[in-house]
Structures are given as C-alpha cells and as structure tokens.
Design a protein around this motif. Structure first.
Motif, short mmCIF file in Angstrom:
data_model
loop_
_atom_site.label_atom_id
_atom_site.label_comp_id
_atom_site.label_asym_id
_atom_site.label_seq_id
_atom_site.Cartn_x
_atom_site.Cartn_y
_atom_site.Cartn_z
N GLU A 131 28.25 -28.68 42.58
CA GLU A 131 27.29 -29.29 43.50
C GLU A 131 27.40 -30.82 43.41
O GLU A 131 27.09 -31.41 42.37
N CYS A 132 27.90 -31.45 44.47
CA CYS A 132 28.02 -32.90 44.51
C CYS A 132 26.69 -33.54 44.93
O CYS A 132 25.89 -32.93 45.65
N TYR A 133 26.48 -34.75 44.49
CA TYR A 133 25.25 -35.47 44.78
C TYR A 133 25.39 -36.28 46.07
O TYR A 133 26.35 -37.03 46.24
N LYS A 134 24.43 -36.11 46.95
CA LYS A 134 24.36 -36.94 48.14
C LYS A 134 23.11 -37.79 48.05
O LYS A 134 21.99 -37.28 48.17
N PRO A 135 23.25 -39.10 47.83
CA PRO A 135 22.09 -39.97 47.67
C PRO A 135 21.25 -40.06 48.94
O PRO A 135 21.71 -39.73 50.04
N PRO A 136 20.01 -40.50 48.82
CA PRO A 136 19.14 -40.66 49.99
C PRO A 136 19.65 -41.74 50.94
O PRO A 136 20.36 -42.67 50.51
#
Length: 467
Positions: free
Chosen positions: A38-43
């Motif tokens: 699961e990759c992080y997608k910032p706000p």
C-alpha cells in the motif's frame, strides 16, 4: 554378518533419505511471498506546485544569483512534475525550525495511513495480531521509543513480535528490509512480516547554499509504502509476488564511494545531504559488482554463452570503448530481457534512470514506469520502488509468470537488486487511480521551464534586493 550389513545399509539409506526430505522441506519453507502493498498518497493541500516551489526557493535568504540559476536549471532537468508532495512544515515556512512533533506527525501520517489501508485490504485473512516480524526503515529519523514501537502500540501487536528499526540505509533500504525478512523466514515457519519504507524529509530540508547539498531539495518528496510478506505456503494462492533472488553489494570500504552520498553540515552549520559528482562512478562500480553475482542466477545459460562468445570475438572492438562512461560499460551486449520482462529502477532522478537504462540496453517502454513515478511522485527514497510497481500494475502490464528486476542504489555506497516472479495477473490501480489515464503524456513538459524560463539576471537581482 550379511544381515547386519543389510540392516546397516537400510538404516544409512533411511537416514540419508530423511535428511533429504528435511532439507527439501526446509528450503520449501524458506520462500518469501508478498501478499499486498500500500503506497502513501499525501493530502492535496501538501502538493508542491510550481508556485509553492518558487516561494520556498525565494524565501531562502542564503541564496545568491548563482544559486538561483543552479536551482532553476536542476529543477527543470530533474524529470519531476508539479504534482509531487512536500512536508507540511516546509510548505508552512518552518523548514529552518522543525520540531520533533513535526517529524513524528510526518511519520505517523505515512505509516499509519498505509498500514490502515493494508490491514483493511487483507482483513479477511490477516490482522495486526498475526504479525510475527515488523521492520521499519527511515534513514534520517531515529526516535525513542522507536518507530516500530509506535506501530506495536497503535495496533496492539503481540508481545513476542520481532521488531527491527533500520536507519541510515538510504534509498535502497526497502530491499535491505526485505532481505532481513527473507533471512528471518529461514528460521521461522509460517511467519508473517510487515515492512514499512518511508523517509523523514521535513526536519532534514537543507536551508544553506552549497550546490551539492541543494540537490536533495530538488529531488526528494513525501511518500512511503507498507508491505505484507509471508512464508506460509497456505497463503500462496493469495500472493502477488514471490522473491526469487536478492543480491546486496556494499562499497563502504571505498572512501570515494562512501563520501559521494552523505549527510553532514555545511560551513555555516546547515545540515543537509551532499550528493557529489563521484556518485555516478560509485553507482556504476557497485552495479557492475552486483550484476556479476546476479546475472548467472537470472539469465539463461544460452544468453550467457552467447554473450561470452560474442565478447571474445569482439575483444578488439570493445577495447575501443574507453570513451564511454563507466555506467555505459557495465553490461554491454547482455540481453536482460531474457531474464526479466519488467524493470523497476529506483526513481532517484533522471540521470539514474537514464544511466541504468543505457547500461542494460533497455527501451523507453522498459523505463516508462520509473520515469512516470519520478514525474508524478518524485524521489520518495526507499518507498520509490513501490510507486513504480504500482504504475506497472495500474497499466495492467503484470501477468502471472512475469519476472520483475528491481534495481536500487543507496548511501554507503550500496547497490541492492532483486528478482520477483508475478504470482497472478495484477490490475489494481492503487495510488495511481486518479491519474493513470493521463500517463504517459505525449511529452513530459517541465512546468518550471514553462513558467520560469523567462527569469534572467535582472529579475534575480531584483529578487535579491527585495529580500
């Protein structure tokens, strides 16, 4: 006497057969499957647009005309677009006075968001209480209690969970963490492992004027990834990848290689990360040494024989390649597509991707995932691999039986490469969901060039007077 000999022979054969069976079972249990990532997608409010990037540059009072020119040239040629993400303390203008609260908030956001999503995705067969091994790699932040302890506390993991907190391992730390998990799997049957890869950029933003240290601000961006692994064969049907080979090379004994990528303070006391011109040379040397070990494992014998014969026949011609760069000469003539269908090169920068691509004789199609990950998300350090993998998956390139060659470089100096086998057709659009249809664009127009190519010495002088 004959009966005794027969009995002894039967016992010996039985023992040998038993040893073979145990050896086979031991090797069988040493597999390493990836179940999910699961990759992080910032706000969206942390997106680093062209305008916000210019504001950050302008407010650095230490920069002169020459430094402004250098930064503009570097940003324009970096291969990075204007949809990458930046730590909140930098966007808010507090890059010179970061706090521990800022650092932990940045880490909590990446780590807990990706882990929450990972456990939600795998809730039908996995939970935090089933995790046996936990590895976190963040190179530039080491807290007490450790980041792994924060995770154990948040998810109330078991008291016998094996936790490891890796620091200082650089952009290839993700592969180092997976290697650690793979070795632990050899002694722990039916184990489940979590690896978290990210980086602490907020407290490590460089505020000085040394060009070799300003590069990191141009390339590095917020991001990270959490991954779930197992050696439990009952979960094999749920696996998306299987690790086949992993080779690590370390040039720390070479002073030049050791110094080419290093954290330090400049003469004004500003802390940053220095990237020298010797980095390319160190990378080519490390890659060459790594491939010497990896190539015989991943390429078919017919390709190695073909290359050897061709190399002998053309020795004279190859001796005239002294004008080529060191990176170009790493593996002239080998067809790496005979050993892998996909190439996941760490998106550390355009020069890294171009250099490895030329070295291995890769096509633009092969390099597209790494180029697009760099353009969309920037260099997210150890988490960068998984944005590249996510792009391949979102484009539906990954089919069962395909092989993926991952290649990384990191401070130390290190080159860590591995080969994965795809266990099922992969089609999750993941972190690329909102933009995959726009990639690849027909042309990668750099927004900084479009908006700031008019900047000249008169304007830079005016900015300097204003500040």
């Amino acid at each position: 006497m004959e009966l005794l000999l027969i009995v002894s022979l039967v016992v010996a054969l039985s023992y040998a057969f038993s040893c073979l069976i145990k050896s086979f079972l031991r090797r069988r249990d040493q597999c390493c499957y990836m179940l999910a990532y699961e990759c992080y997608k910032p706000p969206e409010d942390t997106k680093l647009s062209t305008a916000s990037c210019a504001q950050i540059v302008h407010r650095n009072k230490n920069l002169g005309l020459d430094e402004f020119r250098f930064l503009l040239k570097t940003i324009v040629s970096s291969g990075i677009g204007e949809e990458t993400y930046c730590p909140k303390n930098v966007l808010e203008g507090r890059e010179e006075t970061p706090t521990l609260v800022d650092a932990l908030a940045e880490m909590d956001e990446v780590i807990f968001t990706t882990l929450d999503n990972l456990f939600a995705k795998t809730k039908s067969f996995m939970s935090p209480s089933k995790i046996d091994i936990l590895v976190v790699n963040v190179s530039l932040l080491s807290t007490a209690p450790s980041l792994t302890s924060r995770i154990v506390n948040r998810y109330k993991m078991r008291e016998n969970v094996m936790s490891f907190n890796l620091s200082g391992m650089g952009c290839s730390a993700s592969i180092v963490a997976i290697d650690l998990v793979q070795h632990l799997f050899k002694n722990h049957k039916n184990a489940n492992a979590i690896v978290v890869s990210t980086e602490s950029f907020g407290p490590n933003w460089y505020c000085g004027k040394e060009k070799s240290m300003m590069l990191s601000n141009c390339l590095f961006r917020s991001g990270g990834c959490s991954m779930l692994f197992t050696n439990n064969r009952s979960l094999k049907e749920r696996a998306i990848l299987q690790l086949k080979y992993l080779i690590r090379t370390h040039l720390g004994a070479d002073d030049e290689a050791y110094q080419c990528c290093i954290q330090l303070e400049d003469d004004k006391g500003y802390q940053g990360f220095r990237l020298t011109k010797k980095l390319t040379k160190a990378a080519s040397k490390a890659l060459k040494l790594n491939l010497r070990v990896l190539v015989p494992k991943i390429l078919p014998m017919r390709e190695i024989l073909r290359f050897s014969i061709s190399n002998l026949r053309n020795k004279k011609r190859h001796s005239k390649t002294s004008g080529q760069s060191a990176m170009d000469q790493v593996s002239i003539g080998l067809n790496f597509r005979t050993g892998a269908e996909h190439f996941c090169i760490h998106p550390g920068g355009r020069a890294v991707i171009d250099g490895v691509g030329m070295s291995l004789g890769l096509s633009e199609f092969d390099l597209e995932p790494s180029r697009m990950a760099l353009h969309r998300f920037g260099n997210t350090s150890a988490g960068g691999f998984w944005y590249v993998l996510g792009y391949m998956e979102a484009k539906k390139r990954l089919k069962r039986g395909d092989r993926i060659l991952m290649m990384s470089f990191g401070a130390g100096f290190k080159c860590n490469n591995c080969l994965w086998e795809v266990m099922k057709n992969l089609e999750d659009v993941n972190v690329w969901e909102d933009c995959i249809d726009k990639y690849p664009p027909k042309t990668l127009v750099n927004p900084f060039m479009e908006k700031y190519s008019w900047i000249n010495d008169d304007y830079l002088g005016f900015v300097r007077l204003e500040r």
